[in-house]
Design an enzyme around this catalytic site. Structure first.
Site, short mmCIF file in Angstrom:
data_model
loop_
_atom_site.label_atom_id
_atom_site.label_comp_id
_atom_site.label_asym_id
_atom_site.label_seq_id
_atom_site.Cartn_x
_atom_site.Cartn_y
_atom_site.Cartn_z
N GLY B 126 24.08 -46.33 68.88
CA GLY B 126 24.29 -47.04 69.94
C GLY B 126 24.82 -48.46 70.24
N GLU B 244 31.73 -46.79 58.06
CA GLU B 244 32.49 -45.93 58.78
C GLU B 244 33.89 -45.83 58.16
OE1 GLU B 244 33.48 -45.85 63.54
OE2 GLU B 244 34.88 -46.80 62.12
#
Lengths: 310, 389
Positions: B126, B244
């Site tokens: 989130g 990432e």
């Protein structure tokens, strides 16, 4: 080769490119270059040719890594091809040579023909048909050898072309990366300093993004050169060279744009790099044609080549 | 795990195990018609991979791993994708947030990661909010320390992958003032079945409901769910973004390569002849994938050696979105009318993939943000100012 040795070599090579007027190969020899190559060929190739690219200069250094050794152990320079992997065609029993030497001919030379064979051509014949190249890049030091010959007048030698071509492509790819990064540095410096509309050109989004994109592509190219060195595979060398050509093509276009009119003149160093880059891309096949060849091979195989293990 | 392990041997063993399970796993190789089926497939494959020990490589033993290098796991996943399997959706988030939880909250990691690694739990991330996309430091979701060992969370997250069905969320929230920007942030592991959590799936243009909005209204979260320290949320987020660019990018690369592989097979079965145009498109696509693989491999090695990769990973991100979009653009052109007109599951999945690939240059910092990072921090060009155009 450890990091200290690399740094030492790098600064010697840089110094040589900065100070020597002529071909740097003699200087390289006295530096003990052949030993360096023998000890760690991948690192040596990457280091030297990246520096040559950064210097934007031509030399016959490629001949020190991409050459032919015949059965008797004698080495011969290669007539390097432009726009293709072969420097000659065999047509109707005639060997049609159109290739380049990196220095004034002084020995017999070997050319790869489109039949995959290697033809050793006599020094006198080569010399008689060699002319210094002006063309797009008069600083290329190249000699174009253009001749039609009866193959019987040559000696066919047994050559592992895939090795020679792979080494040449890795060296050229490394030089392209060095060349592209040098262009990028020039353009970055110029648009940082030069003001228009009351601010540096480099504070505008469009030129910033163009140069950042070039940086990313050159980063990818540098990794491919390294990966091709590790794997030693022909396809990896071809991929590295093609991608580097593409990256430098984009970089060249961006740098020429952001540097403005002065970048298109003899008063600016950028055009020297642009000219050199086009020659480098064309040697052993340009990126666009190579990409198409690779694509056709993938389509024929109906498979993506397996990546090397990490 | 002790001593040196032979990566090559492990990869060979994995290839053999996967091939032995070809029949057992056959249903997982068919394209899923909807997000729910895809997640069910994902969980089944997660279980299989974990129980075989394959995805446990590179995770510490304390969190359910078997140690060794994460490079082993990455290469296992690449092989999996090229063998025709969808890399489990569960991993797309887990591979990004997991290492940061291990590093910044070892106790929490030991308690909660094992279930996630086995695929028994689905985690989400989130970060983005309606008013904080690429400008992440503008986020407004509040986490107020109540002084009794709990935080009270209020706010809204958006673009949360798997948000509608995930079990937990790694949540970046503000414990300080909005004016503090990136200094007043906190990272928390929040249960999505907690009272006060509401979720609304968002359908992508393809119709696929993979993303969601997640609303928090007076959600109570224990301070034992802190990842890193209060006020240090930004550092955890930046640490996490490295993965990432590392493992996540590697998985996307493997998936995109598998797509190209599938496309080549489809074309080989069809009647069409190779044209120079298709060869050029395929060739360029391959070049972009190869560059991405080489670049990402180098970043993975640095991460495995615990080196900080920094702004250079913007390059990885740029190469990733180019390669991914290139593969899917090429596929859409080559598949032609079939991809546009057919309602077959296969055609629909190519369209899903195409839409999803558009997101590659938006999530995790838009392409333009990556350019700015390279321009500012690597090239050191003059900063863009309010007058910059």
């Amino acid at each position: 080769m450890d990091a200290d040795t690399q740094d030492l070599l790098r600064s010697s090579i840089r110094e040589m490119f900065a100070t020597e007027e002529g071909d740097i190969v003699d200087g390289l020899r006295s530096l003990g270059w052949d030993d360096v190559v023998a000890e760690d060929p991948d690192a040596a190739v990457e280091l030297l040719f990246t520096e040559q690219g950064a210097a934007g200069k031509a030399s016959s250094a490629l001949d020190t890594v991409a050459y032919v050794t015949d059965k008797g152990g004698t080495t011969h320079p290669v007539l390097h091809p432009l726009g293709s992997v072969s420097g000659a065609k065999v047509q109707a029993g005639c060997l049609e040579v159109d290739a380049v030497l990196l220095a004034k001919p002084s020995a017999a030379a070997v050319v790869r023909a489109d039949d995959g064979r290697a033809y050793l051509i006599d020094e006198n014949v080569v010399t008689a048909h060699a002319s210094a190249v002006g063309g797009f890049d008069p600083a290329s030091r190249l000699y174009r050898v253009k001749l039609d010959l009866d193959p019987a007048a040559t000696v066919v030698v047994d050559v592992d072309w895939s090795h020679v071509v792979a080494v040449a492509r890795r060296a050229l790819a490394a030089e392209l990366v060095g060349n592209g990064n040098a262009m990028l540095q020039l353009a970055t410096a110029q648009i940082s300093d030069r003001h228009q509309f009351g601010r540096p050109i480099g504070a505008n989004q469009s030129p910033r993004h163009r140069l950042a994109e070039s940086y990313a592509l050159l980063g990818g190219a540098a990794e491919l050169v390294r990966a091709a060195g590790h794997s030693g595979s022909d396809l990896d060398a071809r991929t590295a060279k093609a991608y580097a050509g593409f990256a430098v093509d984009t970089t060249s276009r961006s740098c020429l744009q952001v540097c403005g009119a002065i970048g298109l003149t003899t008063e600016h160093v950028l055009p020297g790099y642009v000219k050199r880059a086009r020659i480098l891309d064309a040697l052993y096949g340009g990126w666009s044609a190579t990409a198409e060849e690779i694509g056709a091979e993938l389509l024929a195989a109906a498979a993506v080549p397996v990546g090397h293990r990490l | 795990m002790t001593a040196a392990v032979d990566t090559g041997e492990i990869l060979d063993q994995f290839a053999a195990a996967l091939s032995a399970a070809t029949e057992e796993l056959a249903p997982l190789r068919t394209p899923a018609p909807d997000a729910a089926t895809e997640l069910a497939h994902s969980q089944a494959l997660m279980n299989w991979l974990y129980d075989g020990g394959w995805t446990r490589w590179g995770w510490p033993e304390e969190v359910g791993g078997v140690g060794g290098s994460p490079l082993i796991r990455c290469q296992i996943l690449e092989h999996l994708a090229l063998a025709g399997y969808h890399i489990p959706d569960h991993l797309l988030v887990l591979e990004v947030v997991g290492p940061a939880v291990v590093q910044h909250a070892p106790v929490l990691a030991a308690e909660y990661l094992p279930a996630a690694l086995r695929g028994d739990e689905l985690w989400s991330q989130g970060f983005s909010e309606p008013e904080a996309g690429s400008d992440l430091a503008a986020l407004r979701t509040k986490a107020v320390d109540r002084g009794d060992g709990t935080y009270l969370v209020n706010g809204q997250k958006i673009w949360t992958s798997y948000g509608a069905c995930a079990d937990r969320i790694v949540l970046l929230a503000r414990s300080g003032a909005l004016a503090d920007r990136h200094r007043g942030l906190v990272m928390l592991l929040v249960d999505l079945n907690a009272p006060g959590v509401e979720r609304r799936p968002i359908a992508l243009a393809s119709g696929r409901e993979e993303l969601a909005e997640v609303f928090f209204a007076d959600v109570v979260v224990g301070a034992d769910r802190l990842i890193g320290v209060d006020g240090g949320g930004w550092a955890v987020a930046m640490d996490l973004l490295q993965y990432e660019r590392g493992t996540y990018a590697w998985m996307r690369m493997a998936t995109a390569t598998a797509y190209l592989q599938q496309l080549l097979r489809i074309l080989a079965e069809g009647p069409r002849e190779t044209t120079p145009r298709s060869a050029a498109a395929i060739g360029r696509t391959y070049l972009n994938l190869a560059a991405l693989r080489a670049r990402t491999a180098s970043t993975l090695r640095q991460l495995a050696d615990h080196k900080t990769v920094g702004p250079e990973t913007s390059v990885d991100k740029l190469l990733l979105s180019t390669a991914e979009q290139d593969v899917l653009d090429t596929a859409m052109v080559q598949l032609d009318a079939e991809a546009l007109l057919s309602d077959s599951v296969t055609a629909a999945s190519w369209r899903d993939r195409w839409w999803y690939s558009r997101a590659a240059s938006i999530y995790g910092g838009a392409r333009e943000v990556q350019y700015s990072i390279v321009a500012d921090r690597i090239l050191k060009l003059p900063r863009e100012n309010t007058h910059g155009r």
